[in-house]
Design an enzyme around this catalytic site. Sequence first.
Site, PDB file in Angstrom:
ATOM      1  N   HIS A 107     -49.382  21.292  -3.140  1.00 64.69           N
ATOM      2  CA  HIS A 107     -50.008  21.270  -1.663  1.00 64.69           C
ATOM      3  C   HIS A 107     -51.075  20.170  -1.426  1.00 64.69           C
ATOM      4  O   HIS A 107     -50.888  19.236  -0.661  1.00 64.69           O
ATOM      5  CB  HIS A 107     -50.236  22.714  -1.192  1.00 64.69           C
ATOM      6  CG  HIS A 107     -49.249  23.724  -1.417  1.00 64.69           C
ATOM      7  ND1 HIS A 107     -48.167  23.930  -0.590  1.00 64.69           N
ATOM      8  CD2 HIS A 107     -49.421  24.885  -2.226  1.00 64.69           C
ATOM      9  CE1 HIS A 107     -47.451  24.866  -1.172  1.00 64.69           C
ATOM     10  NE2 HIS A 107     -47.889  25.308  -1.997  1.00 64.69           N
TER      11      HIS A 107
HETATM   12  C1  BDR Z   1     -52.174  26.405   0.552  1.00 67.74           C
HETATM   13  O1  BDR Z   1     -52.667  27.669  -0.200  1.00 67.74           O
HETATM   14  C2  BDR Z   1     -53.385  27.799  -1.046  1.00 67.74           C
HETATM   15  O2  BDR Z   1     -52.882  28.881  -1.871  1.00 67.74           O
HETATM   16  C3  BDR Z   1     -53.158  26.358  -1.570  1.00 67.74           C
HETATM   17  O3  BDR Z   1     -54.346  26.175  -2.404  1.00 67.74           O
HETATM   18  C4  BDR Z   1     -52.902  25.576  -0.499  1.00 67.74           C
HETATM   19  O4  BDR Z   1     -54.239  24.974   0.120  1.00 67.74           O
HETATM   20  C5  BDR Z   1     -50.840  26.543   0.446  1.00 67.74           C
HETATM   21  O5  BDR Z   1     -50.214  27.190   1.363  1.00 67.74           O
END
Ligand code: BDR
Length: 313
Positions: free
Chosen positions: A242
């Site tokens: 992500h």
């Molecule tokens: C987002 O949520 C967190 O778990 C990750 O770091 C990312 O920023 C993804 O949905």
Amino acid sequence: MARKIIIDTDPGQDDAVAILMALGSPEELDVQGLVTVAGNVPLSRTTDNARKILELAQRADVPLHAGCARPMRRKPVTAEHVHGPTGLDGPSLPAPTMEVREQHGVLFIVDALRAAKPGEITLVTLGPLTNIAMAMVLAPDIVERIAEIVMMFGAYSEGGNITPVAEFNSYVDPEAADVVLSSGVKITMVPLDVTHQCLSTRSRLTAFRDIGNACGIATREMLTFSEGFDIKKYGWDGAPLHDPCVIAYLLASKLFGGKQVNVGVQTGDGPTAGMCIVDWWRVTEKPANVLFLREVDVPGFYKLLTERLARLP
Ligand code: BDR
Ligand code: CA
């Protein structure tokens, strides 16, 4: 000249890799400071994890400030089931020794924006938007001084990853998101629609390790840990990556495609809490407030990430 950024973050393995990617790109990105927020794990852990990552990159000189310990209205929601109890499970990194600055992270954001020329600082957000919204509420004059906010946030056609309809950063603090989305600041959103295409396959993880430096090896170890949960959940060849997509966008926006649309967030309680309402087909009269990305050149993204990690110790 390098673009001045403040990174607001809740590390988290993918946040950690994003921070490393930014620190590996000094010609383009001048990291003015890191601010932590409660998110993937509680604030004390996200702050310790940020310290560990700065020390791993030998950048203890970057100012680190702790921000908000809970969302604006709600109880904290964390994700140890993905990231492990520390939030940074995987590599064994030494206990950090660098200082956390005394000033609260929200005040640091306010002061940094006031001290810079208008439009000079870009906010990069990798977690819930609590600190940014609190800064806007505390000091509304900063709003027009922000160059842009580039955020990992939200989802449209991918649905949710913490509830059936909500992405994690959006779900944890929808009230904060509402403040930020309605602020009028230029916003670029990197949602699950992008990050779910960027799979950390085994060969991509091996490429990080094969760089041979401490940051490359730690990246493989971190992502191998956090993949465990996601691979079971999605059944794909690798887990989605992500937060580094946000840094990749700042470095090479040509790798991404999207369009200007109106995006809102569902506040209140119930099964749609935290859901993004994305007017992709422009069926309302609401003005566009977000550049919402949906396309990404995946090999180009991994090539860039690997190159930048290779510039670190
Ligand atoms: C987002 O949520 C967190 O778990 C990750 O770091 C990312 O920023 C993804 O949905
Ligand atoms: Ca994050």
